[in-house]
Design an enzyme around this catalytic site. Structure first.
Site, mmCIF file in Angstrom:
data_model
loop_
_atom_site.group_PDB
_atom_site.id
_atom_site.type_symbol
_atom_site.label_atom_id
_atom_site.label_comp_id
_atom_site.label_asym_id
_atom_site.label_seq_id
_atom_site.Cartn_x
_atom_site.Cartn_y
_atom_site.Cartn_z
ATOM 1 N N SER A 171 11.769 -10.345 -22.518
ATOM 2 C CA SER A 171 11.704 -11.371 -21.482
ATOM 3 C C SER A 171 12.894 -12.321 -21.624
ATOM 4 C CB SER A 171 10.364 -12.093 -21.548
ATOM 5 O OG SER A 171 10.120 -12.840 -20.397
ATOM 6 N N ASP A 198 5.265 -5.342 -13.079
ATOM 7 C CA ASP A 198 5.648 -6.649 -13.618
ATOM 8 C C ASP A 198 5.670 -7.688 -12.497
ATOM 9 O OD1 ASP A 198 7.002 -8.872 -14.780
ATOM 10 O OD2 ASP A 198 7.898 -7.536 -16.262
ATOM 11 N N HIS A 255 4.039 -7.499 -17.164
ATOM 12 C CA HIS A 255 4.938 -8.255 -18.016
ATOM 13 C C HIS A 255 4.288 -8.470 -19.380
ATOM 14 C CE1 HIS A 255 8.533 -10.763 -18.357
ATOM 15 N NE2 HIS A 255 7.809 -11.617 -19.044
#
Length: 389
Positions: A242, A330, A362
């Site tokens: 991320s 995601d 995610h």
């Protein structure tokens, strides 16, 4: 009759949890349910089947429980049902990117320590044995403007000279520290890597470019102390998740690029202005607010920050081999941004492999032994073995 109602209640709970495998999450708590529901889907499927067995009576609650549990079983079986087709695509993608027989030059001892399959079914239901390694925590690395930053170092217990991995944590640039993803670092250290998990200053108190400055300073510290930890800096990779993947890509691709031989991006932001103007829908994390806190404004008010902080801005020359792993569902970093980076890299001659796990959300690897985390670990291990051989 009481038992029938209890079984019905259990079936309803399992169906509720299973629904987030297919229903988009519109806030953060539901996003966590979506991640958990997907990655614990084998457990949900097993529970659904057991409820169907228990709900064999002819009472109305029993019949309702059987129908509800049957629906839950179908939904929760989606990830594993789709897995064989996804794994076939991933094998083809790795061979396309790295070449047929790309592991032929990897030492036999390294191959023997790798995971045998992308998904080890028994490990879906029990903790994975990550292996044994030496761990040193809280090592001071820097103190920019009085903010202490530390590193956690995992390394093999044996003596030698080992390839190295720099691991950068996620957390929307606002949370996290060097202790995150310990399981990943421990796994690779037990298999012959030195893993440096580093920290950076967090937004909104510290805004861009403090984070990338801290990452670069951490690389400098690692180079100065590599011999102390038996790290071979000629065989260095950077891995991030991320926000950490975003910083990993900037460290490798952007100004003052670090000398790394491989980059692994787990669901990392690529085009920050694009992500701001085209946020995910639904948007459970509030992407625009996160980027404003990180960059100090909007793309219109601070356009240079958005440009300079976007890895896509630097795709104009050949870059280190890159493995991009995204979740197909995601709802924080839309998978199209990973595809954009991948296509640009290929057009510029960079070795790039893109693996898009179709059911994953995610932060899918926050469940360490879930199907998505197992798959990502399997291919990451092979990619790094090839790149750092």
């Amino acid at each position: 009759m009481i038992l029938s109602w209890l079984v019905l209640a259990a079936a309803s709970v399992v169906l509720f949890l299973s629904l987030w495998i297919v229903v988009p999450a519109w806030n953060y708590p539901l996003l966590m349910l979506a991640v958990g529901g997907t990655e614990y889907s084998p457990w949900l499927c097993l529970c659904s089947v057991l409820i169907c067995v228990l709900a064999r009576g002819r009472s109305r609650p029993s019949r309702a429980a059987f129908a509800i549990a049957g629906c839950a079983a179908l939904i929760s079986s989606i990830p594993l049902a789709r897995a064989p087709f996804a794994l076939r695509r991933f094998d083809l993608e790795m061979a396309r990117a790295l070449g047929d027989g790309f592991l032929n030059d990897v030492a036999t001892t390294s191959l023997e320590r790798m995971r045998p399959r992308p998904i080890v079914v028994s490990e879906l239901f029990r903790p994975i044995e990550w292996g044994d390694a030496t761990v040193v925590r809280g090592i001071p690395v820097a103190s920019p403007k009085g903010q202490p930053l530390t590193a956690t170092i995992h390394r093999p217990r044996s003596q030698g000279r080992f390839p190295a991995i720099v691991q950068i944590h996620g957390g929307s640039w606002q949370h996290g520290d060097a202790s995150e993803q310990d399981w990943f670092a421990r796994y690779f250290a037990a298999r012959g890597y030195v893993v440096f998990s580093i920290e950076y200053r967090l937004a909104p108190r510290w805004q861009w470019p403090a984070q990338i400055d801290d990452v670069r300073n951490a690389f400098d510290w690692i180079r100065r102390h590599a011999d102390d930890y038996q790290a071979d800096m000629s065989r260095l990779a950077v891995v991030g998740r991320s926000a950490g993947a975003h910083l990993a890509m900037l460290a490798a691709f952007g100004p003052q690029p670090q000398a790394v031989r491989a980059v692994v991006s787990f669901y990392g932001p690529v085009d920050l202005a694009g992500g701001y103007r085209e946020p995910p829908s639904p948007d459970p994390m509030g992407v625009r607010a996160l980027e404003e806190a990180f960059l100090g404004g909007t793309p219109d008010s601070v356009p240079a920050n958005y440009r300079d902080a976007s890895p896509i801005s630097y795709v104009g020359a050949r870059q280190p081999p890159t493995l991009i792993i995204n979740g197909g569902r995601d709802h924080v970093i839309a998978p199209r941004w990973g595809r954009l980076l991948h296509d640009r890299q290929l057009a510029n001659g960079t070795t790039s492999a893109l693996l898009e796990i179709p059911w994953a959300e995610h932060s899918f690897d926050s469940v360490e032994n879930g199907p998505s985390a197992q798959i990502a670990l399997y291919y990451t291990e092979r990619f790094l073995a090839w790149a750092l051989r």
